[in-house]
Design a protein around this motif. Sequence first.
Motif, PDB file in Angstrom:
ATOM      1  N   GLU A  27       4.364  -5.721  -0.627  1.00  0.00           N
ATOM      2  CA  GLU A  27       4.737  -4.327   0.069  1.00  0.00           C
ATOM      3  C   GLU A  27       5.369  -4.529   1.401  1.00  0.00           C
ATOM      4  O   GLU A  27       5.791  -3.525   1.866  1.00  0.00           O
TER       5      GLU A  27
ATOM      6  N   GLU B  79      10.805  -1.433  -7.753  1.00  0.00           N
ATOM      7  CA  GLU B  79      10.978  -0.329  -7.191  1.00  0.00           C
ATOM      8  C   GLU B  79      12.046  -0.469  -5.887  1.00  0.00           C
ATOM      9  O   GLU B  79      12.597   0.375  -5.257  1.00  0.00           O
ATOM     10  N   VAL B  80      12.078  -1.871  -5.395  1.00  0.00           N
ATOM     11  CA  VAL B  80      12.563  -2.248  -4.299  1.00  0.00           C
ATOM     12  C   VAL B  80      14.147  -1.847  -4.665  1.00  0.00           C
ATOM     13  O   VAL B  80      14.698  -2.433  -5.362  1.00  0.00           O
TER      14      VAL B  80
ATOM     15  N   TYR C 220       2.335   1.806   1.781  1.00  0.00           N
ATOM     16  CA  TYR C 220       3.572   1.222   1.116  1.00  0.00           C
ATOM     17  C   TYR C 220       4.303   2.277   0.548  1.00  0.00           C
ATOM     18  O   TYR C 220       4.038   2.938  -0.458  1.00  0.00           O
ATOM     19  N   TYR C 221       5.423   2.866   1.246  1.00  0.00           N
ATOM     20  CA  TYR C 221       6.251   3.820   0.807  1.00  0.00           C
ATOM     21  C   TYR C 221       7.410   3.348  -0.027  1.00  0.00           C
ATOM     22  O   TYR C 221       8.205   2.182   0.454  1.00  0.00           O
ATOM     23  N   HIS C 222       7.666   3.897  -1.087  1.00  0.00           N
ATOM     24  CA  HIS C 222       8.941   3.411  -1.725  1.00  0.00           C
ATOM     25  C   HIS C 222       9.422   4.607  -2.827  1.00  0.00           C
ATOM     26  O   HIS C 222       8.683   5.680  -2.883  1.00  0.00           O
ATOM     27  N   ARG C 223      10.700   4.421  -3.484  1.00  0.00           N
ATOM     28  CA  ARG C 223      11.166   5.296  -4.433  1.00  0.00           C
ATOM     29  C   ARG C 223      10.547   5.062  -5.788  1.00  0.00           C
ATOM     30  O   ARG C 223      10.422   3.745  -6.167  1.00  0.00           O
TER      31      ARG C 223
END
Length: 163
Positions: A120, A136-137, A156-159
């Motif tokens: 992450e 997701e990266v 951990y921020y993600h779409r």
Amino acid sequence: MFVMELKTRRVHFAGCTCNPDGPWMKQIARNLTAFDGGFLNDKKYILMDRDTKFTAEFRTLLDGEGTECVLLPPKSPNCNAHLERFFGSLKSECVDKMIFFSEKSLRNAINEFVIHFHHERNHQGLDNKIIDPGPEVGQTSGEVMCDERLGGMLNYYHRRAAA
């Protein structure tokens, strides 16, 4: 005790104890060179400082498994800068912010940080890439998600990954 592969920045938590004596260090050396997934398998060298816990038995065991022990010069933390930076991050982002009541809680926090570190966290030395990125990266659309570790201490921020 931690071991890092410099090329990939992958870190292995080898263990923790209040008293790293000779027998404990021998067991760590056996674990690191175990035929079924030891972290030092296929590694030619291991850099180590001159701490007395790296006993002659420890070094001999590693040498016998084909990993040459290279002692760093005295008082030279810059010779092991990547691992020193990892320790700094571990302390400032995790350990210094918590109170531990047992070795088990310390181990849990360290294991969670190592997972965060691998899956992450961006690494400048790797062109701001993640060591083991998930699907997701790189997503450019979708709902923004936040995964928390250690009660929100590590985020951990993600779409959301496409299904």
